[in-house]
Design a protein around this motif. Structure first.
Motif, PDB file in Angstrom:
ATOM      1  N   ARG A  95       0.570 -14.418   8.621  1.00  0.00           N
ATOM      2  CA  ARG A  95      -0.498 -13.844   6.998  1.00  0.00           C
ATOM      3  C   ARG A  95      -1.693 -13.248   7.098  1.00  0.00           C
ATOM      4  NH1 ARG A  95       0.150 -19.916   7.206  1.00  0.00           N
ATOM      5  NH2 ARG A  95      -2.179 -19.891   7.341  1.00  0.00           N
ATOM      6  N   ALA A  96      -2.335 -13.336   8.173  1.00  0.00           N
ATOM      7  CA  ALA A  96      -3.080 -12.231   8.607  1.00  0.00           C
ATOM      8  C   ALA A  96      -2.941 -10.874   8.562  1.00  0.00           C
ATOM      9  CB  ALA A  96      -4.309 -12.855   9.809  1.00  0.00           C
ATOM     10  N   VAL A  97      -1.168 -11.066   8.669  1.00  0.00           N
ATOM     11  CA  VAL A  97      -0.318  -9.153   9.180  1.00  0.00           C
ATOM     12  C   VAL A  97      -0.564  -8.901   7.467  1.00  0.00           C
ATOM     13  CG1 VAL A  97       1.462  -8.466   9.645  1.00  0.00           C
ATOM     14  CG2 VAL A  97       0.007  -9.775  11.648  1.00  0.00           C
ATOM     15  N   VAL A  98       0.113  -9.702   6.516  1.00  0.00           N
ATOM     16  CA  VAL A  98       0.329  -9.436   5.813  1.00  0.00           C
ATOM     17  C   VAL A  98      -0.681  -9.823   4.356  1.00  0.00           C
ATOM     18  CG1 VAL A  98       1.656 -10.560   3.410  1.00  0.00           C
ATOM     19  CG2 VAL A  98       2.643 -11.028   5.619  1.00  0.00           C
ATOM     20  N   GLU A  99      -2.033 -10.238   5.333  1.00  0.00           N
ATOM     21  CA  GLU A  99      -2.904  -9.793   3.654  1.00  0.00           C
ATOM     22  C   GLU A  99      -3.196  -8.368   4.783  1.00  0.00           C
ATOM     23  OE1 GLU A  99      -5.995 -12.742   4.903  1.00  0.00           O
ATOM     24  OE2 GLU A  99      -4.860 -14.424   4.362  1.00  0.00           O
ATOM     25  N   ARG A 100      -3.574  -7.894   5.677  1.00  0.00           N
ATOM     26  CA  ARG A 100      -4.016  -6.405   5.877  1.00  0.00           C
ATOM     27  C   ARG A 100      -2.788  -5.264   6.004  1.00  0.00           C
ATOM     28  NH1 ARG A 100      -3.811  -2.346   6.874  1.00  0.00           N
ATOM     29  NH2 ARG A 100      -5.050  -0.657   8.525  1.00  0.00           N
ATOM     30  N   LEU A 101      -1.591  -5.991   5.939  1.00  0.00           N
ATOM     31  CA  LEU A 101      -0.696  -4.879   5.199  1.00  0.00           C
ATOM     32  C   LEU A 101      -0.708  -4.530   4.044  1.00  0.00           C
ATOM     33  CD1 LEU A 101       2.275  -5.272   7.238  1.00  0.00           C
ATOM     34  CD2 LEU A 101       0.712  -3.397   7.649  1.00  0.00           C
ATOM     35  N   ALA A 102      -1.388  -5.579   2.503  1.00  0.00           N
ATOM     36  CA  ALA A 102      -1.291  -5.037   1.991  1.00  0.00           C
ATOM     37  C   ALA A 102      -2.125  -4.414   1.729  1.00  0.00           C
ATOM     38  CB  ALA A 102      -2.163  -6.285   1.165  1.00  0.00           C
ATOM     39  N   LYS A 103      -3.539  -4.259   2.170  1.00  0.00           N
ATOM     40  CA  LYS A 103      -4.224  -3.053   2.040  1.00  0.00           C
ATOM     41  C   LYS A 103      -3.644  -1.563   2.135  1.00  0.00           C
ATOM     42  CE  LYS A 103      -7.970  -5.371   3.871  1.00  0.00           C
ATOM     43  NZ  LYS A 103      -9.041  -6.449   4.378  1.00  0.00           N
ATOM     44  N   SER A 104      -2.855  -0.984   2.830  1.00  0.00           N
ATOM     45  CA  SER A 104      -1.580  -0.101   3.691  1.00  0.00           C
ATOM     46  C   SER A 104      -1.231  -0.005   5.118  1.00  0.00           C
ATOM     47  CB  SER A 104      -3.088   1.045   3.839  1.00  0.00           C
ATOM     48  OG  SER A 104      -3.667   1.001   5.148  1.00  0.00           O
ATOM     49  N   VAL A 126       7.921  -6.978   5.620  1.00  0.00           N
ATOM     50  CA  VAL A 126       7.669  -6.553   5.808  1.00  0.00           C
ATOM     51  C   VAL A 126       9.062  -5.254   6.318  1.00  0.00           C
ATOM     52  CG1 VAL A 126       5.328  -7.207   6.925  1.00  0.00           C
ATOM     53  CG2 VAL A 126       7.564  -7.155   8.533  1.00  0.00           C
ATOM     54  N   ASP A 127       8.284  -3.669   6.756  1.00  0.00           N
ATOM     55  CA  ASP A 127       9.308  -3.161   7.316  1.00  0.00           C
ATOM     56  C   ASP A 127       9.097  -2.571   7.942  1.00  0.00           C
ATOM     57  OD1 ASP A 127      12.089  -3.317   5.307  1.00  0.00           O
ATOM     58  OD2 ASP A 127      10.665  -2.340   3.903  1.00  0.00           O
ATOM     59  N   SER A 128       9.584  -1.762   9.319  1.00  0.00           N
ATOM     60  CA  SER A 128       8.655  -0.980  10.163  1.00  0.00           C
ATOM     61  C   SER A 128       9.427   0.452  10.299  1.00  0.00           C
ATOM     62  CB  SER A 128       8.907  -1.320  11.042  1.00  0.00           C
ATOM     63  OG  SER A 128       9.925  -2.334  12.188  1.00  0.00           O
ATOM     64  N   GLU A 129       9.180   1.292  11.203  1.00  0.00           N
ATOM     65  CA  GLU A 129       9.609   2.485  11.298  1.00  0.00           C
ATOM     66  C   GLU A 129       8.871   3.140  12.429  1.00  0.00           C
ATOM     67  OE1 GLU A 129       8.743   6.374   7.745  1.00  0.00           O
ATOM     68  OE2 GLU A 129      10.090   5.156   6.782  1.00  0.00           O
ATOM     69  N   LYS A 130       9.712   4.199  13.103  1.00  0.00           N
ATOM     70  CA  LYS A 130       9.459   4.190  14.365  1.00  0.00           C
ATOM     71  C   LYS A 130       9.781   6.100  14.377  1.00  0.00           C
ATOM     72  CE  LYS A 130       9.712   3.956  19.144  1.00  0.00           C
ATOM     73  NZ  LYS A 130      10.200   3.216  20.648  1.00  0.00           N
ATOM     74  N   HIS A 131       7.965   6.478  14.760  1.00  0.00           N
ATOM     75  CA  HIS A 131       8.117   7.945  14.553  1.00  0.00           C
ATOM     76  C   HIS A 131       7.925   8.104  16.220  1.00  0.00           C
ATOM     77  CE1 HIS A 131       8.636   8.663  10.647  1.00  0.00           C
ATOM     78  NE2 HIS A 131       7.988   7.665  10.158  1.00  0.00           N
ATOM     79  N   GLY A 132       8.685   8.741  17.212  1.00  0.00           N
ATOM     80  CA  GLY A 132       8.606   9.152  18.923  1.00  0.00           C
ATOM     81  C   GLY A 132       7.794   7.188  19.217  1.00  0.00           C
ATOM     82  N   LEU A 140       4.530  -3.151   4.072  1.00  0.00           N
ATOM     83  CA  LEU A 140       4.536  -4.863   3.287  1.00  0.00           C
ATOM     84  C   LEU A 140       6.134  -3.989   2.675  1.00  0.00           C
ATOM     85  CD1 LEU A 140       3.455  -7.258   2.872  1.00  0.00           C
ATOM     86  CD2 LEU A 140       2.078  -6.718   1.202  1.00  0.00           C
ATOM     87  N   ARG A 141       7.154  -5.091   2.881  1.00  0.00           N
ATOM     88  CA  ARG A 141       7.879  -4.404   1.915  1.00  0.00           C
ATOM     89  C   ARG A 141       7.488  -4.863   0.117  1.00  0.00           C
ATOM     90  NH1 ARG A 141      13.786  -6.533   3.670  1.00  0.00           N
ATOM     91  NH2 ARG A 141      13.331  -4.907   5.299  1.00  0.00           N
ATOM     92  N   PRO A 142       8.438  -3.874  -0.100  1.00  0.00           N
ATOM     93  CA  PRO A 142       7.761  -3.909  -2.573  1.00  0.00           C
ATOM     94  C   PRO A 142       8.536  -5.149  -3.167  1.00  0.00           C
ATOM     95  CG  PRO A 142       8.204  -1.456  -1.244  1.00  0.00           C
ATOM     96  CD  PRO A 142       8.034  -2.347  -0.437  1.00  0.00           C
ATOM     97  N   GLY A 143       7.607  -5.579  -3.239  1.00  0.00           N
ATOM     98  CA  GLY A 143       8.524  -7.651  -3.730  1.00  0.00           C
ATOM     99  C   GLY A 143       8.996  -7.915  -3.582  1.00  0.00           C
TER     100      GLY A 143
END
Length: 117
Positions: free
Chosen positions: A21-30, A61-67, A74-77
């Motif tokens: 839940r804390a991770v989701v709250e943080r990701l709601a910002k950016s 959530v979604d994640s992307e790896k660059h290098g 946070l996944r929209p919707g």
């Protein structure tokens, strides 16, 4: 409807843990990189990554790896299924509260008999 319930179950299980839940709250910002997300928690990175995998499997959530850097967002919707379910549950309770409000308004405005001396 079965798909709706399985999605809801997955989201509720994912959000049952305070760390997630804390991770989701943080990701709601950016969006944030994993190391930034993990910093506030007193746990090893592999343990934290398990939390992220659960959130990702639930579609939150979604994640992307660059290098070597993995960014999580946070996944929209993603929480729409939860919002819809809560809305369905809230309606009967709100209707009962409205009826109670009408009853209280009617009973409190009735004239009371008082004797004046």
């Amino acid at each position: 409807m079965p798909q709706f319930h399985s999605e809801l179950d997955a989201v509720l299980r994912a959000l049952a843990d305070p760390t997630r839940r804390a991770v989701v709250e943080r990701l709601a910002k950016s969006p944030a990189v994993v190391s930034e997300l993990a910093a506030p928690f007193a746990m090893a990175l592999p343990s934290f990554m398990q939390h992220l995998r659960i959130l990702e499997a639930a579609g939150v959530v979604d994640s992307e790896k660059h290098g070597r850097v993995r960014t999580v967002s946070l996944r929209p919707g993603a929480l729409d299924v939860l919002h819809l379910w809560l809305g369905e549950q809230r309606t009967p309770a709100e209707r009962q509260a409205d009826q109670l409000g009408v009853h209280l308004a009617l009973t409190s405005t009735r004239p009371t008999s008082s004797k004046e001396n």
